[in-house]
Design an enzyme around this catalytic site. Structure first.
Site, PDB file in Angstrom:
ATOM      1  N   HIS A 139      -6.505  -5.738  -2.178  1.00 50.81           N
ATOM      2  CA  HIS A 139      -7.409  -6.022  -1.055  1.00 50.81           C
ATOM      3  C   HIS A 139      -7.721  -7.331  -0.831  1.00 50.81           C
ATOM      4  O   HIS A 139      -8.602  -7.565  -0.012  1.00 50.81           O
ATOM      5  CB  HIS A 139      -8.721  -5.091  -1.173  1.00 50.81           C
ATOM      6  CG  HIS A 139      -8.449  -3.451  -0.961  1.00 50.81           C
ATOM      7  ND1 HIS A 139      -9.504  -2.857  -1.178  1.00 50.81           N
ATOM      8  CD2 HIS A 139      -7.249  -2.915  -0.931  1.00 50.81           C
ATOM      9  CE1 HIS A 139      -8.972  -1.625  -1.220  1.00 50.81           C
ATOM     10  NE2 HIS A 139      -7.711  -1.782  -0.856  1.00 50.81           N
ATOM     11  N   THR A 140      -7.094  -8.248  -1.606  1.00 49.32           N
ATOM     12  CA  THR A 140      -6.913  -9.601  -1.221  1.00 49.32           C
ATOM     13  C   THR A 140      -6.048 -10.045  -0.074  1.00 49.32           C
ATOM     14  O   THR A 140      -5.926 -11.148   0.483  1.00 49.32           O
ATOM     15  CB  THR A 140      -6.425 -10.561  -2.356  1.00 49.32           C
ATOM     16  OG1 THR A 140      -6.592 -11.911  -2.179  1.00 49.32           O
ATOM     17  CG2 THR A 140      -4.999 -10.138  -2.993  1.00 49.32           C
ATOM     18  N   ASP A 160     -10.304  -9.514   2.632  1.00 52.03           N
ATOM     19  CA  ASP A 160     -10.479 -10.751   2.070  1.00 52.03           C
ATOM     20  C   ASP A 160     -10.755 -11.646   3.323  1.00 52.03           C
ATOM     21  O   ASP A 160     -10.101 -11.958   4.135  1.00 52.03           O
ATOM     22  CB  ASP A 160      -9.473 -11.087   1.362  1.00 52.03           C
ATOM     23  CG  ASP A 160      -9.590 -12.431   0.958  1.00 52.03           C
ATOM     24  OD1 ASP A 160     -10.448 -13.194   1.437  1.00 52.03           O
ATOM     25  OD2 ASP A 160      -8.939 -13.006   0.136  1.00 52.03           O
ATOM     26  N   VAL A 189       0.367  10.298  -5.688  1.00 53.85           N
ATOM     27  CA  VAL A 189       0.616  11.694  -4.953  1.00 53.85           C
ATOM     28  C   VAL A 189       1.722  12.320  -5.642  1.00 53.85           C
ATOM     29  O   VAL A 189       2.832  12.104  -5.335  1.00 53.85           O
ATOM     30  CB  VAL A 189       0.840  11.693  -3.654  1.00 53.85           C
ATOM     31  CG1 VAL A 189       0.713  13.127  -3.050  1.00 53.85           C
ATOM     32  CG2 VAL A 189      -0.485  11.013  -2.885  1.00 53.85           C
ATOM     33  N   ASN A 218      -4.019   8.646   5.018  1.00 51.98           N
ATOM     34  CA  ASN A 218      -2.639   8.078   5.763  1.00 51.98           C
ATOM     35  C   ASN A 218      -2.561   7.946   7.097  1.00 51.98           C
ATOM     36  O   ASN A 218      -2.267   7.066   7.554  1.00 51.98           O
ATOM     37  CB  ASN A 218      -1.265   8.821   5.093  1.00 51.98           C
ATOM     38  CG  ASN A 218      -1.132   8.688   3.683  1.00 51.98           C
ATOM     39  OD1 ASN A 218      -1.751   7.603   2.979  1.00 51.98           O
ATOM     40  ND2 ASN A 218      -0.591   9.612   3.149  1.00 51.98           N
ATOM     41  N   HIS A 230       0.282   4.398  -2.347  1.00 51.37           N
ATOM     42  CA  HIS A 230      -0.020   5.888  -1.681  1.00 51.37           C
ATOM     43  C   HIS A 230       1.131   6.904  -2.193  1.00 51.37           C
ATOM     44  O   HIS A 230       0.938   8.116  -2.129  1.00 51.37           O
ATOM     45  CB  HIS A 230       0.066   5.690  -0.397  1.00 51.37           C
ATOM     46  CG  HIS A 230      -1.377   5.377   0.037  1.00 51.37           C
ATOM     47  ND1 HIS A 230      -1.863   5.869   1.290  1.00 51.37           N
ATOM     48  CD2 HIS A 230      -2.476   4.526  -0.696  1.00 51.37           C
ATOM     49  CE1 HIS A 230      -3.286   5.195   1.322  1.00 51.37           C
ATOM     50  NE2 HIS A 230      -3.526   4.363   0.348  1.00 51.37           N
ATOM     51  N   ASP A 231       2.381   6.410  -2.567  1.00 48.28           N
ATOM     52  CA  ASP A 231       3.514   7.222  -2.974  1.00 48.28           C
ATOM     53  C   ASP A 231       3.142   7.570  -4.368  1.00 48.28           C
ATOM     54  O   ASP A 231       3.004   8.832  -4.932  1.00 48.28           O
ATOM     55  CB  ASP A 231       4.736   6.319  -2.997  1.00 48.28           C
ATOM     56  CG  ASP A 231       6.032   7.108  -3.442  1.00 48.28           C
ATOM     57  OD1 ASP A 231       5.955   8.403  -3.213  1.00 48.28           O
ATOM     58  OD2 ASP A 231       7.113   6.666  -3.748  1.00 48.28           O
ATOM     59  N   ARG A 265       0.840  -1.143   0.067  1.00 48.58           N
ATOM     60  CA  ARG A 265       0.068   0.143  -0.108  1.00 48.58           C
ATOM     61  C   ARG A 265       0.750   1.238  -0.023  1.00 48.58           C
ATOM     62  O   ARG A 265       0.492   2.301  -0.650  1.00 48.58           O
ATOM     63  CB  ARG A 265      -1.003   0.121   1.251  1.00 48.58           C
ATOM     64  CG  ARG A 265      -1.933   1.030   1.251  1.00 48.58           C
ATOM     65  CD  ARG A 265      -3.064   0.937   2.466  1.00 48.58           C
ATOM     66  NE  ARG A 265      -3.913   1.793   2.403  1.00 48.58           N
ATOM     67  CZ  ARG A 265      -4.431   2.655   3.276  1.00 48.58           C
ATOM     68  NH1 ARG A 265      -3.723   2.348   4.558  1.00 48.58           N
ATOM     69  NH2 ARG A 265      -5.458   3.299   3.500  1.00 48.58           N
ATOM     70  N   ASP A 287      -4.485 -14.045  -3.443  1.00 42.48           N
ATOM     71  CA  ASP A 287      -5.008 -14.977  -4.527  1.00 42.48           C
ATOM     72  C   ASP A 287      -6.417 -14.159  -5.130  1.00 42.48           C
ATOM     73  O   ASP A 287      -6.325 -12.997  -5.037  1.00 42.48           O
ATOM     74  CB  ASP A 287      -5.656 -16.353  -3.488  1.00 42.48           C
ATOM     75  CG  ASP A 287      -6.517 -15.659  -2.383  1.00 42.48           C
ATOM     76  OD1 ASP A 287      -7.147 -14.855  -2.215  1.00 42.48           O
ATOM     77  OD2 ASP A 287      -6.452 -16.607  -1.416  1.00 42.48           O
ATOM     78  N   SER A 315       7.644  10.642  -1.895  1.00 44.13           N
ATOM     79  CA  SER A 315       7.281  11.520  -0.997  1.00 44.13           C
ATOM     80  C   SER A 315       6.499  11.106   0.204  1.00 44.13           C
ATOM     81  O   SER A 315       6.375  11.615   1.317  1.00 44.13           O
ATOM     82  CB  SER A 315       6.228  12.500  -1.896  1.00 44.13           C
ATOM     83  OG  SER A 315       5.047  11.766  -2.371  1.00 44.13           O
TER      84      SER A 315
HETATM   85  C1  HEM Z   1      -9.472   1.442  -5.697  1.00 46.52           C
HETATM   86  C2  HEM Z   1      -9.365   2.407  -4.940  1.00 46.52           C
HETATM   87  C3  HEM Z   1      -9.043   2.129  -3.381  1.00 46.52           C
HETATM   88  C4  HEM Z   1      -9.430   2.498  -2.334  1.00 46.52           C
HETATM   89  C5  HEM Z   1     -10.640   3.513  -2.099  1.00 46.52           C
HETATM   90  C6  HEM Z   1      -8.650   1.665  -1.159  1.00 46.52           C
HETATM   91  C7  HEM Z   1      -8.895   2.021   0.015  1.00 46.52           C
HETATM   92  C8  HEM Z   1      -8.386   1.494   1.352  1.00 46.52           C
HETATM   93  C9  HEM Z   1      -8.876   1.413   2.582  1.00 46.52           C
HETATM   94  C10 HEM Z   1      -9.623   2.500   3.277  1.00 46.52           C
HETATM   95  C11 HEM Z   1      -8.001   0.672   3.198  1.00 46.52           C
HETATM   96  C12 HEM Z   1      -8.110   0.533   4.719  1.00 46.52           C
HETATM   97  C13 HEM Z   1      -7.307   1.401   5.511  1.00 46.52           C
HETATM   98  C14 HEM Z   1      -7.385   1.522   6.845  1.00 46.52           C
HETATM   99  O1  HEM Z   1      -8.363   1.263   7.316  1.00 46.52           O
HETATM  100  O2  HEM Z   1      -6.390   1.865   7.613  1.00 46.52           O
HETATM  101  C15 HEM Z   1      -7.027   0.131   2.600  1.00 46.52           C
HETATM  102  C16 HEM Z   1      -6.322  -1.023   2.522  1.00 46.52           C
HETATM  103  C17 HEM Z   1      -5.453  -1.400   1.704  1.00 46.52           C
HETATM  104  N1  HEM Z   1      -5.045  -1.022   0.356  1.00 46.52           N
HETATM  105 FE1  HEM Z   1      -6.492  -0.034  -0.613  1.00 46.52          FE
HETATM  106  N2  HEM Z   1      -7.523   1.156  -1.701  1.00 46.52           N
HETATM  107  C18 HEM Z   1      -7.726   1.274  -3.143  1.00 46.52           C
HETATM  108  C19 HEM Z   1      -6.792   0.634  -3.924  1.00 46.52           C
HETATM  109  C20 HEM Z   1      -5.690   0.074  -3.458  1.00 46.52           C
HETATM  110  C21 HEM Z   1      -4.496  -0.047  -4.318  1.00 46.52           C
HETATM  111  C22 HEM Z   1      -4.554   0.412  -5.748  1.00 46.52           C
HETATM  112  C23 HEM Z   1      -3.478  -0.871  -3.623  1.00 46.52           C
HETATM  113  C24 HEM Z   1      -2.301  -1.224  -4.045  1.00 46.52           C
HETATM  114  C25 HEM Z   1      -1.916  -1.503  -5.338  1.00 46.52           C
HETATM  115  C26 HEM Z   1      -3.974  -0.878  -2.163  1.00 46.52           C
HETATM  116  C27 HEM Z   1      -3.747  -1.741  -1.236  1.00 46.52           C
HETATM  117  C28 HEM Z   1      -4.138  -1.975  -0.186  1.00 46.52           C
HETATM  118  C29 HEM Z   1      -3.573  -2.623   0.965  1.00 46.52           C
HETATM  119  C30 HEM Z   1      -2.548  -3.804   0.563  1.00 46.52           C
HETATM  120  C31 HEM Z   1      -4.506  -2.684   2.132  1.00 46.52           C
HETATM  121  C32 HEM Z   1      -4.126  -3.311   3.428  1.00 46.52           C
HETATM  122  C33 HEM Z   1      -3.088  -2.321   4.327  1.00 46.52           C
HETATM  123  C34 HEM Z   1      -2.691  -2.966   5.546  1.00 46.52           C
HETATM  124  O3  HEM Z   1      -3.147  -3.868   6.001  1.00 46.52           O
HETATM  125  O4  HEM Z   1      -1.716  -2.151   6.068  1.00 46.52           O
HETATM  126  N3  HEM Z   1      -5.369  -0.388  -2.185  1.00 46.52           N
HETATM  127  N4  HEM Z   1      -7.660   0.566   1.043  1.00 46.52           N
END
Ligand code: HEM
Ligand SMILES: *[C@@H]1O[C@H](CO)[C@@H](O)[C@H](O)[C@H]1NC(C)=O
Ligand SMILES: *[C@@H]1O[C@H](CO)[C@@H](O)[C@H](O)[C@H]1NC(C)=O
Length: 320
Positions: A192-193, A239, A69, A93, A65-66, A61, A247, A75
């Site tokens: 988000h898997t 997931d 922006v 963040n 997020h890098d 993630r 997966d 950054s």
């Molecule tokens: C499509 C738009 C997206 C939205 C609206 C979104 C939103 C979010 C939110 C709200 C969380 C939970 C954060 C928290 O509660 O602290 C999350 C977690 C996560 N996101 Fe996304 N996300 C998106 C796309 C992506 C993309 C493109 C990636 C990577 C290429 C990604 C990777 C992750 C990962 C791996 C987590 C889990 C992080 C952890 O457990 O520390 N997300 N995302």
């Protein structure tokens, strides 16, 4: 003779033009200057994930997020100081992105192997790939040669990273603004898997939305109180079956109305324009993983600093 040298000049001019308009990332950028780069990063990522399986998700993630922006320029890693406002406390963040100590450890190991050579932005890109591979996902050749920004933008972080309240059109347009297609958006959301989300990001969905399977709604409500402010940081897996395995269960869940975030379920609406992509990925792990890898390379190409722009930070948390 005259015409062939004319062609040579034209070709040279064209290459110059390309050089000024296109990023110059390449997979072998550090092969002479830091031959042990990949093994050094991978062993540190491996031990971080062994220590805490969720860390792989957190590191993936960070690269997202890098890149979203002002491009993949490291950054997101800059700390706030008394006279510098970075991105760590931007809305998407704050209390959420993590893994900075692991990045520090990787950077130290890389600096020991080849001091002053490898950017923090490139370390994030390699770390994201290694995390996915270690958790059972696809591999890809990471393009390198990014340099680190000396600045950051909290305003851009607020405005560029999509919030979980986004609807489908908003998701499509946030990605498209950065040159990523709808298919890229759906494939990248497959991240988000793995990983976890805080109650505050899915509360409105589990209490109010009708396109959420009711058993899952109840389970999630049991650890995410209805009242804002209580249990905001309680975690749930994005997931539900396999949050540390890369997966295609994420897509199988969407088809059963088991997306945790509002934005997740937007990708499968039973009548939405991306339903067919989700169905395809739910039926074919290999289609998902190959589209995911291709989309990660595209995301990594967003607006890098190259050439003499930016710097190679010594410490990922502050400009040199
Ligand atoms: C499509 C738009 C997206 C939205 C609206 C979104 C939103 C979010 C939110 C709200 C969380 C939970 C954060 C928290 O509660 O602290 C999350 C977690 C996560 N996101 Fe996304 N996300 C998106 C796309 C992506 C993309 C493109 C990636 C990577 C290429 C990604 C990777 C992750 C990962 C791996 C987590 C889990 C992080 C952890 O457990 O520390 N997300 N995302
Ligand atoms: C980012 O958003 C938060 C919450 O709305 C706000 O307090 C902060 O000032 C914003 N940052 C910038 C630089 O606009
Ligand atoms: C559910 O929706 C109602 C009506 O819009 C709103 O007042 C309430 O705050 C929402 N509940 C949650 C938990 O978001």
């Amino acid at each position: 003779m005259a015409s062939s040298s004319f062609i040579a000049i034209l070709t040279f001019a064209f290459l110059l033009f390309l050089g000024t308009t296109r990023a110059q990332l390449s997979t072998n950028f550090y092969s002479n200057s830091c031959p042990r780069l990949f093994s050094t990063v991978k062993s540190t990522v491996q031990s971080a994930i062994k220590n805490e399986a969720r860390m792989g998700a957190s590191l993936l993630r960070l690269h997202f997020h890098d890149c979203f922006v002002n491009g993949c320029d490291g950054s997101v890693l800059l700390d706030d100081t008394a006279n510098f406002k970075g991105e760590k406390n931007a809305v998407p963040n704050q209390n959420s992105v993590r893994g900075f100590n692991v990045i520090d450890n990787i950077k130290s190991a890389v600096e020991n192997a080849c001091p002053g050579v490898v950017s923090c932005a490139d370390i994030l890109a390699i770390t994201a790939r290694d995390s996915v591979v270690i958790l059972g996902g696809p591999s890809w050749n990471v393009k390198l040669g990014r340099r680190d920004a000396r600045t950051a933008s909290q305003a851009a972080a607020n405005n560029s990273i999509p919030p979980p309240t986004s609807n489908l059109n908003q998701l499509i347009s946030r990605f498209s603004a950065l040159g990523l297609s709808t298919k890229d958006m759906v494939a990248l959301s497959g991240s988000h898997t793995i990983g976890q989300a805080r109650c505050t990001t899915f509360r409105a969905r589990i209490y109010n939305e009708t396109n959420l399977e009711s058993t899952l709604a109840q389970t999630r409500q049991s650890n995410c109180p209805r009242t804002a402010g209580s249990g905001d940081n309680n975690l749930a897996p994005l997931d539900l079956q396999s949050p540390t395995a890369f997966d295609n269960n994420y897509y199988k869940n969407l088809i059963q109305n088991r997306g945790l975030l509002h934005s997740d379920q937007q990708l499968f609406l039973n009548g939405g324009s991306t339903d067919s992509i989700v169905r395809g990925y739910s039926n074919s792990q290999s289609t998902f993983t190959s589209d995911f890898a291709a989309a990660m390379i595209k995301m990594g190409d967003i607006n890098p600093l190259t050439g003499s722009n930016g710097e190679i930070r010594k410490n990922c948390r502050k400009p040199n």
